[in-house]
Design an enzyme around this catalytic site. Structure first.
Site, PDB file in Angstrom:
ATOM      1  N   ILE A  41       0.824  -1.218   0.000  1.00 32.18           N
ATOM      2  CA  ILE A  41       0.000   0.000   0.000  1.00 32.18           C
ATOM      3  C   ILE A  41       0.854   1.262   0.000  1.00 32.18           C
ATOM      4  O   ILE A  41       0.335   2.371  -0.021  1.00 32.18           O
ATOM      5  CB  ILE A  41      -0.955   0.029   1.212  1.00 32.18           C
ATOM      6  N   SER A  66      13.023   3.748   2.525  1.00 33.09           N
ATOM      7  CA  SER A  66      13.404   2.784   3.555  1.00 33.09           C
ATOM      8  C   SER A  66      12.784   1.412   3.347  1.00 33.09           C
ATOM      9  O   SER A  66      13.137   0.470   4.031  1.00 33.09           O
ATOM     10  CB  SER A  66      12.993   3.312   4.933  1.00 33.09           C
ATOM     11  N   GLY A  67      11.859   1.259   2.415  1.00 34.29           N
ATOM     12  CA  GLY A  67      11.245  -0.031   2.204  1.00 34.29           C
ATOM     13  C   GLY A  67       9.801   0.089   1.772  1.00 34.29           C
ATOM     14  O   GLY A  67       9.383   1.107   1.217  1.00 34.29           O
ATOM     15  N   LYS A  68       9.034  -0.968   2.030  1.00 32.40           N
ATOM     16  CA  LYS A  68       7.641  -1.021   1.602  1.00 32.40           C
ATOM     17  C   LYS A  68       6.716  -1.163   2.812  1.00 32.40           C
ATOM     18  O   LYS A  68       7.123  -1.621   3.875  1.00 32.40           O
ATOM     19  CB  LYS A  68       7.415  -2.196   0.654  1.00 32.40           C
ATOM     20  N   VAL A  69       5.451  -0.782   2.609  1.00 33.24           N
ATOM     21  CA  VAL A  69       4.417  -0.949   3.634  1.00 33.24           C
ATOM     22  C   VAL A  69       3.324  -1.834   3.061  1.00 33.24           C
ATOM     23  O   VAL A  69       2.853  -1.610   1.939  1.00 33.24           O
ATOM     24  CB  VAL A  69       3.834   0.408   4.069  1.00 33.24           C
ATOM     25  N   LYS A  88       5.595  -2.512   8.008  1.00 33.72           N
ATOM     26  CA  LYS A  88       6.675  -1.782   7.334  1.00 33.72           C
ATOM     27  C   LYS A  88       7.882  -2.704   7.246  1.00 33.72           C
ATOM     28  O   LYS A  88       8.354  -3.232   8.247  1.00 33.72           O
ATOM     29  CB  LYS A  88       7.039  -0.523   8.112  1.00 33.72           C
ATOM     30  N   ASP A 125      10.385  14.832  12.581  1.00 30.23           N
ATOM     31  CA  ASP A 125       9.879  14.739  11.207  1.00 30.23           C
ATOM     32  C   ASP A 125       8.361  14.855  11.211  1.00 30.23           C
ATOM     33  O   ASP A 125       7.652  14.057  10.599  1.00 30.23           O
ATOM     34  CB  ASP A 125      10.318  13.440  10.548  1.00 30.23           C
TER      35      ASP A 125
END
Length: 991
Positions: A688, A693-696, A710, A818
């Site tokens: 999604i 940093s990667g995928k969710v 994550k 952030d």
């Protein structure tokens, strides 16, 4: 003649050039050299004979020469054009405040010999301070605040001949404060605050500034003692040496500064006693010497002064507070908390003064609460916790309708609480815990419409909880444990939609739980232990999605345990010693819940192979079946083992790249799933979102519950590490920060981290799933028009409460670093959760200042100005970023958009408010009927994005202002804020 005439016409320049005088031509060149995106200088080409009618220009009426140039907040940009401006031979005043003047300030500025007043504050100037500035023979006023000047203060500044004001606040100056500044004997104001100077002492030579009226050296990394030579500053009115590392005693020469009106020495390491003779400072109005190591008694002569504010908190003062303090006719602030003061408060304290804030907590005061504290009807905060006050609450406080925050906890107060006191309309915090109050909660509590926190624990309150409690729609916490409340819970209590904590354990409450508790969508804790509540446990409890603490032990509940309780992710569950019966739901019949259901003889679970009430003979009847099952299972196992061995080699070659047996799971909440169930769902169809940093992934578990996963990949190549650092840290650091932060905090507005799974090459973080995605997507995507103002306001308040928890309730505090709309996630009801703590940092609270980071973390458009320059981490950075989020909610615009040009959203809002009005700032998709509310929230956003961190309110104050959201203009120190919204016919403007 005709050809000659035509030739002359051809040679004559255009009117706009020939008609202008010399000063006009110079200003026209100035215009051409600058970038003017807002066309602020559009009037500078009208062809007049002189520029005196141009915007920002003032002329000498006798000869039309330019004497003043004021282009404040005009959004012009470019290098400082000294060679052009110095052609204006009669220019005395130059004001370019709040623009984007950049690059270095050229040494040629010394050629502008007529300059008297120079204001270049709030620009983008860099480099060293020009030593030639002191060559300006007539200069009296020099303000370079809020730029990026670096290096040391030049020694040549000692040569200023007439300088009266020198302000270098909020730059990047280093070195130490030069002693040569003591030679500028004409100085009336010296302001060097908030610069990263090297540790250094206050030069004693500053005592030679005999004409000095204001000295601000706040947070200048000063060490050592306060020079005794300051006693020579007879004209000094304001002395601010706060937020440094000064030590030693306050010099006795202080009492010689007879013009002193304000002294601020807070947050240092000063020791000893206050100097004798302070009664000589008859002009003194404000004293703030908090957060030091001062001891001794508070001098009577100090309290006899006509003070307006007295802040001596967090020291070691002892003895009694002098009675004379009550005679200060203008006293509005008295903060003495965290000392060792004893005795009684003056009986007529507040009778003669407009007290607004009184905090005497954490002392050893005794006696009764003075009845005169709110005599003038201004009192807003009355904090008296952790003392030995006794007697009743004065009836006069029940008429104090200005009260907003009351804390009487941990004293020896007694008697009934005045009926009118329960219903004060503006009180949002009422704490009466750990006293000996009696009587019941009066029905007048219905009038306390702003009440958020009600703490009545450990008293002798009796009677039923009134039905009117359900009228308090803002109530978030109701703690009334360890009293003698009786009767049933009122049916109206289910109307408390904001309730997060309900703690009424150790009372005599009876009856059944009311119907409709599913409306407690924000409830995090229910503790009704040790009462007499009966009936069935409502299955509605299972719908309280954020509940993580449920204690119904030692009551009279009966019937079965609702299967819906399996939907909850509880940190604590206790239903022991009731009359529950039947089999436990499968997810609750586990060893981890063995102690959660003690003393219910009718219950059975997996830890007990026999359900109560079944005889052993019946159990033996099934023993033969168990034997047969065991034999068959053994045969199947042997056959399967042979088959498995034959297929092993093929299986080994085709097994998945990620070896599940190598996964390590660390949980932070009680889980109803394992790592295998997560890993099996990590396919491309469930992605999604993705980032650097990667995928969710969206993972639907077999139970029907949805979680977000994550996936952070490790094994990053060495050559990529520097790039990753620039983005906020390598993946391992982000993972560790996320786990360390979210694994130990619990708050309804912080995204919940269920667990983490790790191997050598891969790391997974499992969160609660937020069906409405991020605020950024919802606000700036196709759903933006669906977010009406009440929803946006709710999101702002939720996010503020989450950040306030990080800043004020975590020990040590946590800075997110952030904060942005994409890191604020929305649940099914558009409740907000702060997320993504990959760059979060713990703040060192050692009183030595903020912590510098090696890199910039954050996102474009959200980074506070001082953070980008100094890399200093503190809560003020988060507050600025949150202010940008508020501006997004109000305007519907992204923090950076192409139409802004070189500006970001903050500068665009300020400029648009000033030039066009608030109608051009507010998102056109919002209903105009909310304009007044939107304007007040806009004010809060502008305060949060102040360029000076000291002017930004703390997150706890932001939450308070958002909750109050009633006044039409935010006030500070009795003045309107720089931007304010009036009624629907007015627009924001510069005050």
């Amino acid at each position: 003649m005709l050809p000659l005439f035509l030739l002359l016409c051809f040679l004559i320049p255009p009117p706009t050039v020939i008609s202008l005088n010399q000063d006009g031509l110079s200003l026209y060149k100035f215009k051409l050299s600058m970038n003017d995106p807002d066309s602020s200088l559009s009037s500078w080409n009208d062809g007049a004979a002189h520029p005196c009618s141009w915007f920002g220009v003032t002329c000498d009426p006798t000869n039309t020469s330019v004497t003043e140039l004021d282009l404040s907040s005009s959004n012009i940009a470019g290098p400082f054009p000294a060679s052009i401006l110095c052609n204006l031979t009669n220019l005395t005043t130059l004001i370019l405040y709040n623009n984007s003047i950049n690059n270095a300030l050229p040494p040629e500025i010394s050629l502008c010999r007529s300059l008297v007043h120079v204001d270049l504050a709030q620009n983008l100037l860099t480099g060293a301070l020009p030593p030639t500035l002191s060559d300006l023979p007539n200069l009296r006023y020099l303000d370079l605040t809020g730029n990026n000047f670096s290096g040391v203060i030049p020694d040549s500044f000692a040569n200023f001949q007439k300088l009266e004001v020198l302000s270098l606040v909020y730059n990047l100056l280093d070195g130490t404060i030069p002693a040569s500044l003591g030679n500028i004997t004409t100085l009336k104001m010296l302001n060097l605050s908030y610069n990263p100077f090297s540790p250094g002492r206050i030069p004693p030579e500053l005592g030679n500034l005999a004409n000095l009226e204001v000295m601000w050296l706040t947070q200048c990394n000063l060490v050592g003692v306060i020079p005794g030579s300051f006693g020579k500053l007879k004209k000094l009115r304001d002395l601010d040496l706060a937020l440094n590392n000064l030590e030693g005693s306050i010099p006795s020469s202080l009492i010689e500064m007879t013009s002193l009106k304000q002294i601020e020495l807070y947050n240092n390491s000063l020791s000893g006693e206050l100097p004798r003779g302070m009664g000589n400072l008859t002009a003194l109005r404000l004293v703030d010497i908090a957060m030091n190591r001062l001891s001794g008694t508070i001098p009577d002569e100090l309290c006899r002064l006509p003070l307006e504010s007295l802040n001596l908190y967090q020291n070691q003062f002892e003895g009694e507070l002098p009675e004379s303090i009550a005679n200060s006719l203008n006293l509005y602030e008295l903060r003495l908390f965290a000392n060792k003061l004893t005795g009684k408060l003056p009986s007529n304290l507040g009778k003669n003064a407009p007290l607004r804030w009184v905090d005497v907590s954490n002392n050893q005061f005794s006696g009764e609460i003075p009845a005169t504290l709110c005599e003038n009807g201004k009192l807003e905060e009355l904090l008296m916790i952790y003392n030995s006050f006794s007697g009743n609450i004065p009836a006069s406080l029940g008429r104090c309708r200005s009260l907003m925050r009351v804390r009487f906890g941990f004293n020896r107060l007694s008697g009934e609480v005045p009926a009118a006191f329960w219903g004060l309309p503006h009180v949002y915090l009422l704490e009466l815990a750990d006293n000996s109050f009696s009587g019941s909660i009066a029905k007048t509590i219905a009038g306390a419409g702003n009440l958020s926190l009600l703490t009545l624990s450990k008293n002798n309150f009796t009677g039923p909880i009134p039905e009117e409690i359900g009228w308090l729609e803002n109530l978030e916490e109701f703690s009334g444990n360890d009293n003698m409340f009786n009767g049933s819970l009122p049916a109206s209590i289910v109307k408390l939609g904001q309730l997060g904590t309900l703690d009424l354990h150790n009372n005599k409450i009876s009856g059944e739980l009311p119907i409709g508790i599913r409306s407690w969508k924000k409830l995090n804790e229910i503790n009704l232990a040790n009462n007499e509540i009966g009936g069935n446990v409502p299955d509605e409890i299972g719908s309280l999605s954020v509940l993580n603490f449920l204690d119904l032990s030692n009551n009279q509940f009966s019937g079965e345990v609702p299967a819906e309780l399996q939907n909850l992710k509880l940190n604590r569950l206790n239903m022991s010693y009731n009359h529950l019966s039947g089999e436990l739901p499968p997810m609750l019949a586990k060893d981890m819940y063995m102690t959660s259901f003690l003393g219910n003889p009718g219950l059975c679970g997996d830890w007990n192979s026999l359900c109560n009430g079944r005889d052993e003979a019946k159990a033996r009847g099934y023993s033969w079946l168990l034997r047969m099952i065991f034999i068959i299972a053994t045969v199947v196992f042997v056959v399967g083992l042979v088959w498995f061995y034959s297929k092993y080699k093929n299986f080994k070659r085709s097994k998945r790249a990620i070896d599940k047996s190598r996964w390590t799971l660390m949980s932070f909440h009680k889980l109803g799933f394992g790592e295998d169930e997560i890993l099996n769902c990590l396919d491309d169809d469930s992605v999604i979102g993705s980032g650097s940093s990667g995928k969710v992934y969206k993972v639907v578990l077999t139970s029907g519950e949805v979680v977000a996963v994550k996936k952070l990949w490790g094994g990053i190549k060495k050559e990529m590490e520097s790039e990753d650092i620039e983005k906020g840290g390598v993946q391992d650091n982000a993972f560790d920060a996320e786990v360390e932060t979210l694994g130990k905090i619990r708050h309804k507005n912080i995204v919940k981290l269920w667990c983490c799974c790790t191997t050598r090459d891969c790391k997974l973080l499992v969160y609660e799933y937020m069906p409405n995605g991020s605020l950024g997507d919802s606000l700036h995507g196709s759903k933006g028009g669906l977010l009406d103002w009440p929803t946006r306001y709710k999101i702002a308040l939720d996010a503020a409460e989450g950040l306030s928890y990080l800043h004020h309730d975590c020990v040590p505090p946590i800075v997110h670093r952030d904060v942005k709309s994409n890191n604020i996630l929305l649940d099914a009801d558009f409740g907000a959760r702060v997320a993504d703590f990959g760059v979060a940092k713990v703040v060192e609270t050692n009183g030595k200042g903020t912590k510098s980071m090696s890199v910039i973390a954050g996102s474009c458009g959200y980074i506070a100005p001082e953070y980008a320059y100094t890399l200093r981490v503190n809560e003020k950075s988060d507050i600025y970023s949150f202010g940008v989020v508020i501006l997004e909610l109000v305007t519907g615009r992204r923090p950076v958009e192409p139409e802004f040009g070189e500006k970001d959203l903050v500068r665009w809002v300020y400029t648009t408010l000033d030039q066009k009005g608030v109608e051009h700032v507010i998102d056109s998709r919002l209903d105009s009927c909310y304009k007044d509310d939107i304007c007040r929230v806009l004010d809060i956003g502008l305060m949060c994005t102040s360029s000076l961190p000291i002017n930004r309110p703390a997150m706890r104050r932001v939450v308070k202002m958002l909750q109050e959201n009633q006044t039409k203009a935010i006030k500070k120190d009795g003045k309107l804020s720089p931007y304010y919204c009036d009624d629907a016919s007015d627009h924001g403007s510069v005050a």
